[in-house]
Write a protein that holds these residues in place. Structure first.
Motif, PDB file in Angstrom:
ATOM      1  N   ALA A  16       0.849  -1.196   0.000  1.00 31.07           N
ATOM      2  CA  ALA A  16       0.000   0.000   0.000  1.00 31.07           C
ATOM      3  C   ALA A  16       0.885   1.248   0.000  1.00 31.07           C
ATOM      4  O   ALA A  16       2.038   1.197   0.442  1.00 31.07           O
ATOM      5  CB  ALA A  16      -0.908   0.011   1.228  1.00 31.07           C
ATOM      6  N   PRO A  17       0.363   2.368  -0.490  1.00 29.64           N
ATOM      7  CA  PRO A  17       1.137   3.616  -0.462  1.00 29.64           C
ATOM      8  C   PRO A  17       1.467   4.035   0.966  1.00 29.64           C
ATOM      9  O   PRO A  17       0.762   3.680   1.911  1.00 29.64           O
ATOM     10  CB  PRO A  17       0.194   4.639  -1.100  1.00 29.64           C
ATOM     11  CG  PRO A  17      -0.878   3.859  -1.756  1.00 29.64           C
ATOM     12  CD  PRO A  17      -0.946   2.531  -1.081  1.00 29.64           C
ATOM     13  N   VAL A  18       2.541   4.776   1.104  1.00 26.89           N
ATOM     14  CA  VAL A  18       2.950   5.302   2.410  1.00 26.89           C
ATOM     15  C   VAL A  18       2.790   6.816   2.411  1.00 26.89           C
ATOM     16  O   VAL A  18       2.770   7.449   1.364  1.00 26.89           O
ATOM     17  CB  VAL A  18       4.404   4.906   2.752  1.00 26.89           C
ATOM     18  CG1 VAL A  18       4.535   3.423   2.966  1.00 26.89           C
ATOM     19  CG2 VAL A  18       5.383   5.391   1.690  1.00 26.89           C
ATOM     20  N   GLU A  19       2.661   7.368   3.611  1.00 26.86           N
ATOM     21  CA  GLU A  19       2.516   8.822   3.792  1.00 26.86           C
ATOM     22  C   GLU A  19       3.682   9.311   4.635  1.00 26.86           C
ATOM     23  O   GLU A  19       4.111   8.626   5.555  1.00 26.86           O
ATOM     24  CB  GLU A  19       1.241   9.156   4.566  1.00 26.86           C
ATOM     25  CG  GLU A  19      -0.015   8.559   4.061  1.00 26.86           C
ATOM     26  CD  GLU A  19      -1.146   8.712   5.087  1.00 26.86           C
ATOM     27  OE1 GLU A  19      -1.062   9.574   5.985  1.00 26.86           O
ATOM     28  OE2 GLU A  19      -2.101   7.951   4.986  1.00 26.86           O
ATOM     29  N   LEU A  20       4.133  10.506   4.351  1.00 25.52           N
ATOM     30  CA  LEU A  20       5.203  11.108   5.137  1.00 25.52           C
ATOM     31  C   LEU A  20       4.616  11.777   6.376  1.00 25.52           C
ATOM     32  O   LEU A  20       3.689  12.568   6.286  1.00 25.52           O
ATOM     33  CB  LEU A  20       5.950  12.145   4.296  1.00 25.52           C
ATOM     34  CG  LEU A  20       7.045  12.930   5.008  1.00 25.52           C
ATOM     35  CD1 LEU A  20       8.152  12.007   5.498  1.00 25.52           C
ATOM     36  CD2 LEU A  20       7.605  14.002   4.094  1.00 25.52           C
ATOM     37  N   ASN A  21       5.168  11.441   7.528  1.00 25.14           N
ATOM     38  CA  ASN A  21       4.831  12.122   8.772  1.00 25.14           C
ATOM     39  C   ASN A  21       6.043  12.981   9.116  1.00 25.14           C
ATOM     40  O   ASN A  21       7.072  12.472   9.558  1.00 25.14           O
ATOM     41  CB  ASN A  21       4.537  11.118   9.888  1.00 25.14           C
ATOM     42  CG  ASN A  21       4.137  11.801  11.172  1.00 25.14           C
ATOM     43  OD1 ASN A  21       4.604  12.877  11.496  1.00 25.14           O
ATOM     44  ND2 ASN A  21       3.265  11.162  11.916  1.00 25.14           N
ATOM     45  N   ARG A  22       5.917  14.275   8.868  1.00 21.98           N
ATOM     46  CA  ARG A  22       7.054  15.182   9.082  1.00 21.98           C
ATOM     47  C   ARG A  22       7.405  15.323  10.560  1.00 21.98           C
ATOM     48  O   ARG A  22       8.565  15.540  10.901  1.00 21.98           O
ATOM     49  CB  ARG A  22       6.750  16.548   8.477  1.00 21.98           C
ATOM     50  CG  ARG A  22       6.665  16.506   6.968  1.00 21.98           C
ATOM     51  CD  ARG A  22       6.441  17.899   6.382  1.00 21.98           C
ATOM     52  NE  ARG A  22       6.052  17.855   4.989  1.00 21.98           N
ATOM     53  CZ  ARG A  22       6.886  17.650   3.978  1.00 21.98           C
ATOM     54  NH1 ARG A  22       8.154  17.443   4.209  1.00 21.98           N
ATOM     55  NH2 ARG A  22       6.437  17.633   2.736  1.00 21.98           N
ATOM     56  N   GLU A  23       6.418  15.210  11.440  1.00 27.48           N
ATOM     57  CA  GLU A  23       6.673  15.369  12.877  1.00 27.48           C
ATOM     58  C   GLU A  23       7.589  14.269  13.416  1.00 27.48           C
ATOM     59  O   GLU A  23       8.459  14.530  14.231  1.00 27.48           O
ATOM     60  CB  GLU A  23       5.359  15.368  13.644  1.00 27.48           C
ATOM     61  CG  GLU A  23       4.493  16.580  13.379  1.00 27.48           C
ATOM     62  CD  GLU A  23       3.167  16.496  14.102  1.00 27.48           C
ATOM     63  OE1 GLU A  23       2.993  15.643  14.993  1.00 27.48           O
ATOM     64  OE2 GLU A  23       2.287  17.301  13.755  1.00 27.48           O
ATOM     65  N   THR A  24       7.358  13.033  12.980  1.00 27.75           N
ATOM     66  CA  THR A  24       8.150  11.910  13.482  1.00 27.75           C
ATOM     67  C   THR A  24       9.249  11.482  12.518  1.00 27.75           C
ATOM     68  O   THR A  24      10.030  10.588  12.848  1.00 27.75           O
ATOM     69  CB  THR A  24       7.239  10.699  13.772  1.00 27.75           C
ATOM     70  OG1 THR A  24       6.605  10.300  12.544  1.00 27.75           O
ATOM     71  CG2 THR A  24       6.210  11.011  14.827  1.00 27.75           C
TER      72      THR A  24
END
Length: 63
Positions: A16-24
Motif C-alpha cells: 500500500a502507499p505510504v505517507e510522510l509524517n514530518r513530525e516523526t
C-alpha cells in the motif's frame, strides 16, 4: 523528502502507499500499521526496522 520518491514508495509488507509524517520523520502505512524511519534522508523500508502504529495513528488523517 522528494515528492517523486514518495509517489513511488510502497509498504514492503502490504504494498500500500505510504505517507510522510514530518513530525516523526517516518513513512506511515496505515494498511499494515507500520511506520518506517527515515535516517539521513533515506527511508529504511525494512519490516524489522519499522515500529507498530498505535490505534490512534492508524486512523485516517483529518483534512
Amino acid at each position: 523528502m522528494d515528492q517523486k520518491l514518495l509517489d513511488i514508495l510502497v509498504c514492503p509488507v502490504s504494498k500500500a502507499p505510504v505517507e510522510l509524517n514530518r513530525e516523526t520523520n517516518e513513512l506511515i502505512c496505515r494498511t499494515s500499521g507500520l511506520a518506517y524511519p527515515i535516517r539521513d534522508d533515506i527511508p529504511v523500508m525494512l519490516e524489522s526496522e519499522a515500529r507498530t502504529l498505535t490505534a490512534e495513528e492508524r486512523l485516517p488523517e483529518k483534512k
